[in-house]
Structure formats: structure tokens, C-alpha cells
Design an enzyme around this catalytic site. Structure first.
Site, short mmCIF file in Angstrom:
data_model
loop_
_atom_site.label_atom_id
_atom_site.label_comp_id
_atom_site.label_asym_id
_atom_site.label_seq_id
_atom_site.Cartn_x
_atom_site.Cartn_y
_atom_site.Cartn_z
N LYS A 112 0.82 -1.22 0.00
CA LYS A 112 0.00 0.00 0.00
C LYS A 112 0.86 1.27 0.00
CE LYS A 112 -4.24 -2.17 1.45
NZ LYS A 112 -3.74 -3.56 1.56
C1 LIG Z 1 -4.34 -4.64 0.78
C2 LIG Z 1 -3.52 -5.88 0.63
C3 LIG Z 1 -3.84 -6.88 -0.30
C4 LIG Z 1 -5.07 -6.81 -1.18
O1 LIG Z 1 -4.95 -5.83 -2.17
P1 LIG Z 1 -6.27 -5.29 -2.93
O2 LIG Z 1 -5.79 -4.16 -3.75
O3 LIG Z 1 -7.21 -4.85 -1.82
O4 LIG Z 1 -6.81 -6.42 -3.70
C5 LIG Z 1 -3.00 -7.97 -0.42
N1 LIG Z 1 -1.91 -8.11 0.37
C6 LIG Z 1 -1.57 -7.17 1.29
C7 LIG Z 1 -0.37 -7.39 2.14
C8 LIG Z 1 -2.35 -6.03 1.45
O5 LIG Z 1 -2.02 -5.12 2.37
#
Ligand SMILES: *Cc1c(COP(=O)(O)O)cnc(C)c1O
Length: 496
Positions: A112
Site C-alpha cells: 500500500k
Molecule cells: C491490501 C492488501 C492486499 C489486497 O490488495 P487489494 O488491492 O485490496 O486487492 C494484499 N496483500 C496485502 C499485504 C495487502 O495489504
């Protein structure tokens, strides 16, 4: 020529990219989608010679047309800098026949950061461009990771403040420490007496509270949200898929024009949607493999065309993927309808009112670019262990889901196209579960930091700064409030 953004749920007049970033959500409740998808402007062999910031500029300028070159460069330069622990920003490593795209080298060691490091700068720039004089106040309820990543992005960004609420006792010890030690005079964190839903509901209520909005405005503030439906988060995520392809090309693993597959551990469908947009821009991608954990709404959807959220919500060891409503899927649905907002609206109403919707056979045709799959807890752990034993490489439990789903897909189909796996978190972030997978006999009785030490010694990887920092960083945030007192807490922090 600039691309404008329209709603998935109505034919209201489209808006500029900067306005879409500022608004987040369209007033009709729909998501902003581009009126057309831009194409890659340069040959891949040229893009392959670029640094991450250079490539980010190349890709993002095509999507965010009303940002000047100077503005966009400013945003990029303030995002992808020493806050990442490698100049490569998103390294690609080959292990046991697959390419792991490490998206966890930012300040909170999860993917993120790739978007949340730049979003604050995009927002401040967008505010200026649209004549917004108010300071932007980001309000978030978090079950752990997103809130921290958002704070790390907004900390000390002039013209912004960020307030995060999390359920007291409802996040891991490490997550709590990460949030409680957050630096930045413009950051505020409070634990609430209640669960995540209580926090989320109270935040939604504050967003909807007109009187509160007026009070804020009279003091020079306005709320905004940093959630994953904002195109300001989606667009920066397209960059690293093109970058992965470029790294394969530059290292001679593939030739220009060769196809790759991409596997993404999926929750809210944002990350994989970015990969899809990269494909639509012209990146040679054959299959997008959407990997779910036991909350396998999406795997079922890709298999049957029926999206059905009416099922038990399971807690797994890949918590950031424990999701039953994948908000960003709406953008794919919209495309599958042939950009028909009335049809998209009807599907979303069905989802809200009946808990499910089923797409038509014609729409299912458009899903051929995707493969859905899921892995159980056992399959995930077994895959992490097997990879570790064969290569010494340790992956986290979210990446593990993609790893398991992808390897099974290759076995079952014989499709051995070079495949990139989006590696979404550092194993240090989920040390307990990871040790449970690779060395279960050594897990018993260990503290969080002892488990982290063990990851380090088993993998031979030095612990990231994000972890070292919380071992000693002073606790700055100690507030605990009842959910009903959250608005008062917000006002107190803003001194209004
Ligand atoms: C948020 C997240 C995901 C999922 O990603 P999306 O964009 O919501 O599909 C997968 N792995 C981790 C570690 C995350 O923080």
C-alpha cells in the site's frame, strides 16, 4: 485530449483527474473510471531503460492529464525517495521459476506504500489546482495496515492532517506499536472501545455529517478519504507492473513483445485492477491470475459469473485479503457491460439489497483475461514452506496465497508463460504466521520480536528499518475513546 473521469453509476458530466482525486467517490456513489484508457507512448525497450521515478512519470502523466509535468514530477520525487530501502523501489527476484515483484520496500513494508506515499502529494496538488483553500483532513478507520500506510504517507505533508481510529485490542501488537509510534505533528491516532465495524461506522457518519462539515469548513478544514477506490491510488499501482515487465526485458529474461502472466493476492481488487489497466495500455499480459484466500468470493465469481457475498466471513492468516465486498470490482463490471452505467448501477443495487448479482454470458466473455483461484490455509503454508526449503527465500502469507494459486494453475494447465507474482508484504510483517509455516517447531513461546529475529536468521535477510524503528521509538499516541466520542476527539485534535 486530457482523459476525463466519469462515474460507473450515472452519466453525470465527467471531471478532470485532479477533481476525481479530490472527490474520491462520485456524488452518485459510483467509482470514477477513465473515459478511455491511454496507450503506452513509448516502446517497451525504451521504457526498460528508465528508473522507477522516470517510468512513473511516463505512465502517470498519461492518466493524470491535467497535472502539469512539473507538478507530477514534484509528487513523484517526494514519494519514491529514500523512504524506500532500495533505489530500485520495486525489485523483481526470480525464485524457483517465478518472478516475485517485491512491493514492500516502503516505510510500512507492504504494497500500500506504493500508492499511499504519492497520494498525499497528488491530493495537495489537486486541491491547489481546484482552488480549494481548506486544509485536507484524512479520516480513516483501520483494522491494521491501511491506516498505518496512510499515516506514513501523509505525515508532515504540508496542507494535510490525518486521523486514524483502530479497534482497541483488535490489531496485532506490532500493528499497534507501528501506529502508536507514528511521527508527524499532523498525525493523530486513537484506539476506540469497540470493534472495527464500530470505528468504520462512526467514520462514515462523520463523513455524512453536514453540520460537522460546515463547522470544519468555517475553521479551514475539509474531510477527505484515502481509501483504495480513489484513482489517486489506482494509477500509481499501474506503474510497477510495467516496471516488472521492463526489468524482465532489461535482464534478458524475455524479449520485447513476449507475453507474461501476473498473479495478484487479492482483497479489494485494486491491485489486480491496476495490472488489468496495464494490460489495456498495451503491456503484453496474457492472464491475470486473481488469487483469493478462503474468503473466495472472487474465485467463485470468475468461475461462475455469480458474485455472492452471502457467506460466512472467515479470519485467515492473510488478513488484508479477508474481504467479502471487493469494491474495485465495480470498475471491471462497468467495463464488461460495455461502459453502461445503468446496468452497473443495477448490479450494485442487487449486491446491496440481495447480497449477490449474476453477470450475463456476454459479460463473462470479457472475463477471459482473468483466472480466479483460491488457496486454503494449509495450501498457503505448504507453499511457503516448499519455496523456503527449495530456495531459502521467505515470503509472507499474502504473497503465499498468490504463490500457491499460481503454482497450481501452472501444474493444472501447463501454461508456463513467465509469471510475475505481486509480493504484497514483507514476511517480517507477519512473522508469527510465517514461522508457523516454515519452522512450526520453533514458534512456541516466542515473543513478536523473537519471531522477527528468527525470520532474519532463517532467511538471511536483515530486518527492515520499519521493524528496527518500532523496537525503540517513543510511544506518541495513547488516546483511547468510545466510538460515540470520536467526533469530539477529531475536533480536539483540530483545535476547533
Ligand atoms: C491490501 C492488501 C492486499 C489486497 O490488495 P487489494 O488491492 O485490496 O486487492 C494484499 N496483500 C496485502 C499485504 C495487502 O495489504
Amino acid at each position: 485530449m486530457n482523459i476525463l473521469y466519469k462515474s460507473t453509476r450515472s452519466d453525470a458530466a465527467p471531471v478532470t483527474a485532479s477533481a476525481a482525486i479530490l472527490k474520491g467517490l462520485s456524488p452518485d456513489g459510483g467509482l470514477f473510471v477513465p473515459e478511455r484508457i491511454p496507450e503506452l507512448q513509448k516502446p517497451l525497450s525504451v521504457l526498460a531503460g528508465m528508473s522507477y521515478p522516470e517510468l512513473a512519470y511516463e505512465i502517470m502523466s498519461a492518466w493524470l492529464g491535467d497535472f502539469t509535468g512539473e507538478e507530477l514530477k514534484h509528487c513523484i520525487d517526494h514519494a519514491y525517495d529514500e523512504k524506500f530501502d532500495t533505489k530500485t523501489i520495486a525489485p523483481l527476484v526470480k525464485k524457483d521459476g517465478l518472478y516475485y515483484l517485491e512491493l514492500f520496500h516502503g516505510p510500512t513494508i507492504a504494497f500500500k506504500d506504493m500508492a499511499l506515499q504519492i497520494l498525499p502529494h497528488l491530493m495537495v496538488t489537486a486541491a491547489k489546482k481546484n482552488g480549494v483553500k481548506n486544509e485536507i483532513v484524512i479520516l480513516t478507520a483501520t483494522s491494521g495496515d491501511t491506516g498505518k500506510a496512510a499515516m506514513a504517507g501523509f505525515a508532515d505533508v504540508p496542507g494535510t492532517k490525518i486521523i486514524v481510529f483502530y479497534p482497541n485490542g483488535g490489531v496485532s501488537n506490532i500493528q499497534r506499536l507501528q501506529m502508536a509510534t507514528q511521527r508527524g505533528e499532523n498525525t493523530h491516532v486513537a484506539a476506540i472501545n469497540g470493534n472495527f465495524d464500530d470505528a468504520q461506522t462512526a467514520v462514515k457518519n462523520m463523513f455524512g455529517d453536514r453540520a460537522l462539515a460546515d463547522e470544519l469548513a468555517s475553521c479551514g478544514f475539509q474531510f477527505s478519504s484515502a481509501n483504495s477506490i480513489n484513482i489517486g491510488r489506482l494509477v500509481p499501482q499501474i506503474v510497477y507492473y510495467v516496471y516488472a515487465y521492463c526489468q524482465l526485458l532489461a535482464s534478458g529474461e524475455i524479449a520485447e513483445g513476449d507475453f507474461i502472466n501476473i498473479t495478484v493476492p487479492t482483497g479489494n481488487f485494486g491491485n489486480i485492477l491496476a495490472a488489468y489497466y496495464a494490460k489495456l495500455m498495451g503491456l503484453p499480459v496474457r492472464k491475470l491470475i486473481c488469487a483469493s484466500n478462503e474468503n473466495k468470493v472472487l474465485a467463485d465469481f470468475f468461475g461462475t459469473g455469480l458474485y455472492d457475498r452471502k457467506r460466512p466471513f472467515l479470519l485467515t492468516s492473510s488478513p488484508s485479503m479477508d474481504i467479502l465486498i471487493s469494491s474495485n470490482l465495480e470498475r471491471l463490471i462497468y467495463r464488461l457491460t460495455g461502459d453502461d452505467s445503468a446496468k452497473t448501477l443495477a448490479f450494485m443495487q442487487d449486491l446491496r439489497e440481495k447480497g449477490s448479482y449474476e453477470i450475463t454470458d456476454a459479460m463473462r466473455e470479457g472475463l477471459r483475461d482473468f483466472v480466479g483461484g483460491f488457496a486454503t490455509e494449509e495450501e498457503n503454508f505448504a507453499g511457503i514452506k516448499a519455496l523456503y526449503e527449495r530456495t531459502g527465500y521467505v515470503i509472507d502469507t499474502h504473497t503465499g496465497i498468490a504463490n500457491a494459486v499460481c503454482r497450481r494453475y501452472r501444474e493444472e494447465t501447463g501454461d508456463l508463460t513467465p509469471t510475475v507474482i505481486a509480493s504484497t508484504a514483507s514476511p517480517f510483517k507477519f512473522a508469527g504466521a510465517v514461522i508457523g509455516a516454515i519452522a512450526p517447531d520453533q514458534a512456541a513461546g516466542k515473543s513478536d520480536f523473537e519471531l522477527i529475529d528468527l525470520i532474519s536468521s532463517l532467511s538471511g535477510v536483515k530486518e527492515p528499518f520499519a521493524i528496527t524503528d518500532i523496537r525503540t521509538a517513543p510511544i506518541r499516541h495513547k488516546t483511547v475513546v468510545d466510538a460515540k466520542d470520536m467526533p469530539a476527539d477529531v475536533k480536539q485534535f483540530l483545535k476547533i
